[in-house]
Design a protein around this motif. Structure first.
Motif, PDB file in Angstrom:
ATOM      1  N   PHE A 250      13.763 -46.803 -42.034  1.00  0.00           N
ATOM      2  CA  PHE A 250      13.524 -48.451 -41.338  1.00  0.00           C
ATOM      3  C   PHE A 250      15.443 -48.289 -40.221  1.00  0.00           C
ATOM      4  CE2 PHE A 250      10.236 -49.354 -43.687  1.00  0.00           C
ATOM      5  CZ  PHE A 250       9.830 -50.146 -42.725  1.00  0.00           C
ATOM      6  N   THR A 251      15.758 -47.273 -39.996  1.00  0.00           N
ATOM      7  CA  THR A 251      17.442 -47.627 -39.723  1.00  0.00           C
ATOM      8  C   THR A 251      17.013 -45.957 -38.467  1.00  0.00           C
ATOM      9  OG1 THR A 251      18.154 -45.776 -41.104  1.00  0.00           O
ATOM     10  CG2 THR A 251      18.496 -48.609 -41.096  1.00  0.00           C
ATOM     11  N   THR A 252      16.480 -44.553 -38.857  1.00  0.00           N
ATOM     12  CA  THR A 252      17.358 -43.414 -37.941  1.00  0.00           C
ATOM     13  C   THR A 252      15.934 -42.975 -37.874  1.00  0.00           C
ATOM     14  OG1 THR A 252      17.004 -42.014 -40.594  1.00  0.00           O
ATOM     15  CG2 THR A 252      18.664 -43.037 -39.483  1.00  0.00           C
ATOM     16  N   LYS A 253      14.871 -43.028 -38.741  1.00  0.00           N
ATOM     17  CA  LYS A 253      13.586 -42.114 -38.216  1.00  0.00           C
ATOM     18  C   LYS A 253      12.827 -42.915 -37.865  1.00  0.00           C
ATOM     19  CE  LYS A 253      13.131 -39.631 -42.781  1.00  0.00           C
ATOM     20  NZ  LYS A 253      12.820 -39.048 -43.548  1.00  0.00           N
ATOM     21  N   HIS A 254      12.347 -44.132 -37.455  1.00  0.00           N
ATOM     22  CA  HIS A 254      11.421 -45.183 -36.744  1.00  0.00           C
ATOM     23  C   HIS A 254      11.930 -44.792 -34.839  1.00  0.00           C
ATOM     24  CE1 HIS A 254      13.311 -48.993 -36.764  1.00  0.00           C
ATOM     25  NE2 HIS A 254      12.423 -49.138 -35.366  1.00  0.00           N
ATOM     26  N   PRO A 255      12.866 -44.944 -34.520  1.00  0.00           N
ATOM     27  CA  PRO A 255      13.704 -45.147 -32.953  1.00  0.00           C
ATOM     28  C   PRO A 255      13.085 -43.756 -32.724  1.00  0.00           C
ATOM     29  CG  PRO A 255      15.118 -46.193 -34.838  1.00  0.00           C
ATOM     30  CD  PRO A 255      14.279 -45.371 -35.909  1.00  0.00           C
ATOM     31  N   LEU A 256      13.346 -42.979 -33.179  1.00  0.00           N
ATOM     32  CA  LEU A 256      12.473 -41.120 -33.003  1.00  0.00           C
ATOM     33  C   LEU A 256      11.199 -41.187 -32.934  1.00  0.00           C
ATOM     34  CD1 LEU A 256      15.938 -39.363 -34.355  1.00  0.00           C
ATOM     35  CD2 LEU A 256      15.803 -40.210 -32.741  1.00  0.00           C
ATOM     36  N   GLU A 257      10.392 -41.489 -34.176  1.00  0.00           N
ATOM     37  CA  GLU A 257       8.635 -41.488 -34.201  1.00  0.00           C
ATOM     38  C   GLU A 257       8.796 -41.760 -32.595  1.00  0.00           C
ATOM     39  OE1 GLU A 257       6.695 -41.870 -37.709  1.00  0.00           O
ATOM     40  OE2 GLU A 257       8.866 -41.154 -39.449  1.00  0.00           O
ATOM     41  N   ALA A 258       9.166 -43.175 -32.302  1.00  0.00           N
ATOM     42  CA  ALA A 258       8.670 -44.430 -30.996  1.00  0.00           C
ATOM     43  C   ALA A 258       8.929 -43.672 -30.277  1.00  0.00           C
ATOM     44  CB  ALA A 258       9.157 -45.610 -31.090  1.00  0.00           C
ATOM     45  N   VAL A 259       9.889 -42.782 -29.967  1.00  0.00           N
ATOM     46  CA  VAL A 259      10.224 -42.322 -28.448  1.00  0.00           C
ATOM     47  C   VAL A 259       9.014 -40.783 -28.810  1.00  0.00           C
ATOM     48  CG1 VAL A 259      11.818 -40.355 -27.251  1.00  0.00           C
ATOM     49  CG2 VAL A 259      13.250 -41.929 -28.145  1.00  0.00           C
ATOM     50  N   GLU A 260       8.847 -40.414 -29.553  1.00  0.00           N
ATOM     51  CA  GLU A 260       8.235 -39.289 -29.818  1.00  0.00           C
ATOM     52  C   GLU A 260       6.539 -39.776 -29.133  1.00  0.00           C
ATOM     53  OE1 GLU A 260       6.117 -36.594 -32.855  1.00  0.00           O
ATOM     54  OE2 GLU A 260       8.467 -36.932 -33.279  1.00  0.00           O
ATOM     55  N   ASN A 261       6.213 -40.850 -30.182  1.00  0.00           N
ATOM     56  CA  ASN A 261       5.010 -41.241 -29.342  1.00  0.00           C
ATOM     57  C   ASN A 261       4.785 -41.825 -27.823  1.00  0.00           C
ATOM     58  OD1 ASN A 261       3.535 -41.110 -32.143  1.00  0.00           O
ATOM     59  ND2 ASN A 261       4.256 -43.469 -32.395  1.00  0.00           N
ATOM     60  N   SER A 262       6.018 -41.895 -27.448  1.00  0.00           N
ATOM     61  CA  SER A 262       5.532 -42.983 -26.583  1.00  0.00           C
ATOM     62  C   SER A 262       6.091 -42.360 -24.986  1.00  0.00           C
ATOM     63  CB  SER A 262       7.490 -43.677 -26.027  1.00  0.00           C
ATOM     64  OG  SER A 262       7.585 -44.546 -26.806  1.00  0.00           O
ATOM     65  N   LYS A 263       6.665 -40.591 -25.269  1.00  0.00           N
ATOM     66  CA  LYS A 263       6.045 -39.153 -24.573  1.00  0.00           C
ATOM     67  C   LYS A 263       4.728 -38.886 -24.738  1.00  0.00           C
ATOM     68  CE  LYS A 263      11.033 -37.399 -24.310  1.00  0.00           C
ATOM     69  NZ  LYS A 263      12.043 -36.989 -24.621  1.00  0.00           N
ATOM     70  N   LYS A 264       4.266 -38.930 -25.989  1.00  0.00           N
ATOM     71  CA  LYS A 264       3.459 -38.588 -26.052  1.00  0.00           C
ATOM     72  C   LYS A 264       1.932 -39.663 -25.222  1.00  0.00           C
ATOM     73  CE  LYS A 264       1.798 -37.872 -30.235  1.00  0.00           C
ATOM     74  NZ  LYS A 264       1.547 -37.915 -31.902  1.00  0.00           N
ATOM     75  N   PHE A 265       2.594 -41.061 -24.836  1.00  0.00           N
ATOM     76  CA  PHE A 265       1.416 -41.613 -24.248  1.00  0.00           C
ATOM     77  C   PHE A 265       1.506 -42.463 -22.891  1.00  0.00           C
ATOM     78  CE2 PHE A 265      -0.099 -41.822 -28.543  1.00  0.00           C
ATOM     79  CZ  PHE A 265      -1.527 -41.714 -28.804  1.00  0.00           C
ATOM     80  N   PHE A 266       2.236 -42.500 -23.068  1.00  0.00           N
ATOM     81  CA  PHE A 266       3.195 -42.783 -20.905  1.00  0.00           C
ATOM     82  C   PHE A 266       4.577 -41.737 -20.821  1.00  0.00           C
ATOM     83  CE2 PHE A 266       2.047 -45.602 -23.965  1.00  0.00           C
ATOM     84  CZ  PHE A 266       1.524 -46.228 -23.710  1.00  0.00           C
ATOM     85  N   THR A 267       5.021 -42.109 -19.958  1.00  0.00           N
ATOM     86  CA  THR A 267       6.216 -40.936 -19.020  1.00  0.00           C
ATOM     87  C   THR A 267       7.063 -42.548 -18.990  1.00  0.00           C
ATOM     88  OG1 THR A 267       4.521 -40.215 -17.446  1.00  0.00           O
ATOM     89  CG2 THR A 267       6.958 -40.261 -16.954  1.00  0.00           C
ATOM     90  N   ILE A 268       7.958 -41.214 -20.351  1.00  0.00           N
ATOM     91  CA  ILE A 268       9.368 -42.374 -19.953  1.00  0.00           C
ATOM     92  C   ILE A 268      10.477 -41.972 -19.118  1.00  0.00           C
ATOM     93  CG2 ILE A 268       8.190 -43.765 -21.953  1.00  0.00           C
ATOM     94  CD1 ILE A 268      10.664 -42.305 -23.940  1.00  0.00           C
ATOM     95  N   ASN A 269      11.616 -42.362 -19.362  1.00  0.00           N
ATOM     96  CA  ASN A 269      13.095 -41.870 -18.719  1.00  0.00           C
ATOM     97  C   ASN A 269      13.967 -41.743 -19.278  1.00  0.00           C
ATOM     98  OD1 ASN A 269      14.173 -44.505 -18.154  1.00  0.00           O
ATOM     99  ND2 ASN A 269      13.298 -44.309 -15.952  1.00  0.00           N
ATOM    100  N   ALA A 270      15.252 -41.272 -19.133  1.00  0.00           N
ATOM    101  CA  ALA A 270      15.680 -41.128 -19.526  1.00  0.00           C
ATOM    102  C   ALA A 270      16.782 -42.384 -20.910  1.00  0.00           C
ATOM    103  CB  ALA A 270      17.032 -39.953 -19.288  1.00  0.00           C
ATOM    104  N   LYS A 271      16.934 -43.149 -18.837  1.00  0.00           N
ATOM    105  CA  LYS A 271      17.201 -44.606 -19.531  1.00  0.00           C
ATOM    106  C   LYS A 271      16.372 -45.237 -21.071  1.00  0.00           C
ATOM    107  CE  LYS A 271      19.279 -47.603 -16.297  1.00  0.00           C
ATOM    108  NZ  LYS A 271      19.369 -48.194 -16.024  1.00  0.00           N
ATOM    109  N   GLN A 272      14.734 -45.600 -20.839  1.00  0.00           N
ATOM    110  CA  GLN A 272      13.724 -46.044 -21.514  1.00  0.00           C
ATOM    111  C   GLN A 272      14.212 -44.935 -22.598  1.00  0.00           C
ATOM    112  OE1 GLN A 272      10.291 -45.418 -19.240  1.00  0.00           O
ATOM    113  NE2 GLN A 272      10.667 -47.335 -18.211  1.00  0.00           N
ATOM    114  N   GLU A 273      14.536 -44.043 -23.104  1.00  0.00           N
ATOM    115  CA  GLU A 273      14.954 -43.204 -24.176  1.00  0.00           C
ATOM    116  C   GLU A 273      15.691 -43.007 -24.823  1.00  0.00           C
ATOM    117  OE1 GLU A 273      15.039 -38.081 -25.925  1.00  0.00           O
ATOM    118  OE2 GLU A 273      14.024 -38.830 -23.584  1.00  0.00           O
TER     119      GLU A 273
END
Length: 171
Positions: free
Chosen positions: A89-112
């Motif tokens: 809940f501190t370090t892992k889930h934000p990185l997983e959220a980035v990974e999932n977001s990139k898998k399904f959507f296009t995100i830019n550097a600011k969104q990441e």
């Protein structure tokens, strides 16, 4: 905010493609504090979007990344081990959220950055953009509010008051 976001045509036009995906909609089945993760993400996104618009900063990136900030699937975690729970809940889930977001959507550097840094100061990643700080602060305020409901309304009143003061200082 009971479905207020649905009446905001501009907001909906920015995030509709995310809201329409099955994977994102499935978050309504994942518990988050006193509600579910889908509702939490929508609240963070919409409140952050309104604040970003008022501050004349990039409200599009804020709306989209705010919606995706907790877009992760809980892996098997031994909740009896506080260390595992804390890391998820501190370090892992934000990185997983980035990974999932990139898998399904296009995100830019600011969104990441917004997604990756939303747990600061519980996580070591410091937000780089004002937009990242907006989502970080809104998420923190809402999470405290949601979590405090487990402990009764006295604590909830205090967090509501703090959140109202924060929102009114931005106006």
């Amino acid at each position: 905010m009971e479905k207020t976001f649905e009446k905001d045509a501009q907001y909906i036009s920015i995030v509709q493609d995310i809201l329409d995906t099955k994977e994102f909609d499935d978050m309504k089945h994942i518990r988050h504090h006193d509600n579910n993760r889908l509702d939490h993400c929508i609240k963070v996104s919409y409140y952050s979007y309104k604040i970003a618009k008022a501050l004349h900063v990039d409200y599009i990136d804020v709306a989209r990344a705010g919606l995706l900030h907790d877009f992760f699937v809980e892996r098997t975690v031994d909740y009896n081990k506080m260390k595992d729970k804390f890391l998820l809940f501190t370090t892992k889930h934000p990185l997983e959220a980035v990974e999932n977001s990139k898998k399904f959507f296009t995100i830019n550097a600011k969104q990441e950055d917004i997604i990756k840094c939303h747990m600061f100061p519980m996580d070591y990643r410091i937000p780089k953009y004002v937009e990242s700080w907006i989502v970080n602060l809104v998420d923190t305020g809402l999470s405290i509010n949601e979590f405090s409901k487990k402990f009764g309304y006295k604590l909830s009143y205090v967090t509501n008051l703090l959140f109202i003061v924060l929102l009114n200082t931005i106006k």
